[in-house]
Design a protein around this motif. Structure first.
Motif, short mmCIF file in Angstrom:
data_model
loop_
_atom_site.label_atom_id
_atom_site.label_comp_id
_atom_site.label_asym_id
_atom_site.label_seq_id
_atom_site.Cartn_x
_atom_site.Cartn_y
_atom_site.Cartn_z
N ASP A 298 -0.07 14.61 2.76
CA ASP A 298 -1.01 14.07 1.77
C ASP A 298 -0.76 12.59 1.51
O ASP A 298 -1.68 11.81 1.33
CB ASP A 298 -0.90 14.84 0.44
CG ASP A 298 -1.54 16.21 0.54
OD1 ASP A 298 -2.33 16.41 1.49
OD2 ASP A 298 -1.22 17.07 -0.29
N PHE A 299 0.52 12.23 1.50
CA PHE A 299 0.88 10.82 1.30
C PHE A 299 0.29 9.97 2.44
O PHE A 299 -0.36 8.95 2.20
CB PHE A 299 2.41 10.68 1.24
CG PHE A 299 2.88 9.25 1.34
CD1 PHE A 299 2.88 8.44 0.22
CD2 PHE A 299 3.31 8.72 2.55
CE1 PHE A 299 3.30 7.11 0.30
CE2 PHE A 299 3.72 7.40 2.64
CZ PHE A 299 3.71 6.60 1.51
N TYR A 300 0.50 10.41 3.68
CA TYR A 300 0.00 9.62 4.82
C TYR A 300 -1.54 9.63 4.89
O TYR A 300 -2.15 8.68 5.36
CB TYR A 300 0.65 10.08 6.13
CG TYR A 300 2.07 9.53 6.22
CD1 TYR A 300 2.29 8.17 6.43
CD2 TYR A 300 3.18 10.34 6.05
CE1 TYR A 300 3.56 7.64 6.48
CE2 TYR A 300 4.46 9.82 6.09
CZ TYR A 300 4.65 8.46 6.30
OH TYR A 300 5.92 7.94 6.34
N CYS B 251 0.79 4.15 -2.87
CA CYS B 251 0.50 5.56 -2.57
C CYS B 251 1.55 6.48 -3.19
O CYS B 251 1.24 7.62 -3.56
CB CYS B 251 0.42 5.79 -1.06
SG CYS B 251 -1.08 5.11 -0.34
N HIS B 252 2.78 5.98 -3.32
CA HIS B 252 3.82 6.78 -3.97
C HIS B 252 3.54 7.01 -5.46
O HIS B 252 4.12 7.91 -6.06
CB HIS B 252 5.19 6.12 -3.81
CG HIS B 252 5.84 6.39 -2.48
ND1 HIS B 252 5.78 7.62 -1.88
CD2 HIS B 252 6.57 5.60 -1.65
CE1 HIS B 252 6.45 7.56 -0.73
NE2 HIS B 252 6.93 6.35 -0.56
N LEU B 253 2.68 6.22 -6.04
CA LEU B 253 2.32 6.46 -7.44
C LEU B 253 1.60 7.80 -7.58
O LEU B 253 1.63 8.45 -8.62
CB LEU B 253 1.40 5.34 -7.97
CG LEU B 253 2.03 3.96 -8.14
CD1 LEU B 253 0.96 2.92 -8.44
CD2 LEU B 253 3.07 3.97 -9.27
N ALA C 23 0.84 -1.21 0.00
CA ALA C 23 0.00 0.00 0.00
C ALA C 23 0.87 1.26 0.00
O ALA C 23 0.59 2.23 -0.70
CB ALA C 23 -0.92 0.00 1.21
N HIS C 24 1.94 1.20 0.78
CA HIS C 24 2.86 2.34 0.87
C HIS C 24 3.41 2.70 -0.52
O HIS C 24 3.37 3.86 -0.94
CB HIS C 24 4.01 1.97 1.83
CG HIS C 24 4.99 3.05 2.08
ND1 HIS C 24 5.16 3.64 3.31
CD2 HIS C 24 5.88 3.66 1.26
CE1 HIS C 24 6.10 4.57 3.23
NE2 HIS C 24 6.57 4.60 1.99
N GLU C 25 3.90 1.70 -1.24
CA GLU C 25 4.48 1.98 -2.56
C GLU C 25 3.40 2.40 -3.56
O GLU C 25 3.65 3.26 -4.40
CB GLU C 25 5.27 0.77 -3.08
CG GLU C 25 6.45 0.36 -2.21
CD GLU C 25 7.42 1.49 -1.83
OE1 GLU C 25 7.49 2.48 -2.57
OE2 GLU C 25 8.06 1.38 -0.77
N ASN D 242 6.49 11.20 -2.23
CA ASN D 242 7.17 11.81 -1.07
C ASN D 242 6.52 11.26 0.19
O ASN D 242 5.63 10.41 0.10
CB ASN D 242 7.01 13.33 -1.12
CG ASN D 242 5.54 13.71 -1.30
OD1 ASN D 242 4.65 13.17 -0.63
ND2 ASN D 242 5.26 14.62 -2.21
N HIS D 243 6.96 11.72 1.34
CA HIS D 243 6.32 11.30 2.59
C HIS D 243 5.61 12.48 3.24
O HIS D 243 5.75 12.74 4.43
CB HIS D 243 7.35 10.67 3.53
CG HIS D 243 7.87 9.37 3.01
ND1 HIS D 243 9.20 9.10 2.83
CD2 HIS D 243 7.23 8.26 2.59
CE1 HIS D 243 9.35 7.89 2.34
NE2 HIS D 243 8.17 7.34 2.18
N SER D 244 4.86 13.20 2.44
CA SER D 244 4.15 14.39 2.94
C SER D 244 2.89 13.99 3.70
O SER D 244 2.53 12.81 3.75
CB SER D 244 3.75 15.26 1.75
OG SER D 244 2.89 14.51 0.91
ZN LIG Z 1 8.03 5.67 1.03
#
Ligand SMILES: [Zn+2]
Length: 236
Positions: free
Chosen positions: A206-208, A196-198, A192-194, A202-204
């Motif tokens: 919005d990402f989380y 979301c990077h699509l 899921a983490h990767e 970044n790890h902003s």
């Molecule tokens: Zn990451």
């Protein structure tokens, strides 16, 4: 002391003492040369609450041990252990009746036959894990992509020493195939983490937020992941 196993390492590189909590009730104390045991005891006592909190976080993380790749040993798939049965013969590793069956052919009169046998078992298992990892990863990537309405350009696996996955700016997802040995929750989290990077490379915040929208409690899962090591060492 304090019910933990304490391992003290004196180091020229550190100016102040740091503590690391490890699976198996171990607390590593990295201290500047010249620190006295009384000083270190005081530091550990002061940090007891923090240590207990960390221990709670990693209570399910097994102590890493080097595998021998012999019958009777067990290996995890998505957190569940499966016994290993090594048999004489040709063919590939398979999972039958909840057991890994690994056929190997041993050469007679080989002085290192036991060692080379276990190397062959390991190689056969690695091949199995790699294929199975990709089989299990692809549908989960598709599942999360559908939820977020995005697409991966490609999905592949790799031998990573110290990371579980990555996403390139062009949308290629690459996973450490050894995530197959992690508990399911961590396996799902890495994917899921990767994915979301699509959308957010970044790890902003919005990402989380995206990760949360997929139902993941990020902080603890991510912290826990740091304590898992590759099941198979990458030295071969
Ligand atoms: Zn990451």
């Amino acid at each position: 002391m304090n019910g933990f196993d304490i391992e003290i390492q004196y180091s020229e590189k550190v100016k102040s003492t740091t503590l690391e909590v490890w699976p198996g009730n171990l607390v590593k104390v990295i201290a500047p040369i010249g620190s006295t045991e009384t000083e270190l005891q005081k530091i550990v006592s002061k940090k007891t609450k923090w240590i207990i909190e960390k221990q709670r976080l990693i209570k399910d993380v097994p102590v890493w041990r080097e595998r021998e790749f012999i019958s009777g040993e067990s290996l995890p798939i998505l957190g569940r252990e499966y016994r290993l049965k090594v048999i004489e013969g040709f063919g590939e590793t398979s999972l039958k009746d909840d057991r890994f069956v690994v056929p190997v052919v041993t050469i007679e009169n080989d002085d290192n036959s036991e060692q080379s046998k276990s190397e062959l078992v390991k190689l056969s298992l690695i091949k199995w894990y790699k294929a199975e990892a990709l089989n299990k990863i692809i549908p989960r990537v598709e599942f999360f992509c559908e939820k977020l309405n995005c697409n991966a350009k490609s999905i592949s696996i790799k031998d990573y020493e110290a990371r579980w996955g990555s996403c390139t700016p062009t949308g290629d997802l690459i996973f450490n195939w050894q995530i197959l040995a992690l508990p399911r929750e961590s396996f799902e989290y890495v994917i899921a983490h990767e994915v979301c990077h699509l959308i957010e490379l970044n790890h902003s915040k919005d990402f989380y937020r995206l990760l949360c929208s997929l139902g993941f409690e990020t902080d603890e899962t991510e912290a826990r992941l740091k304590y898992y090591r590759n099941l198979f060492s990458n030295s071969i």
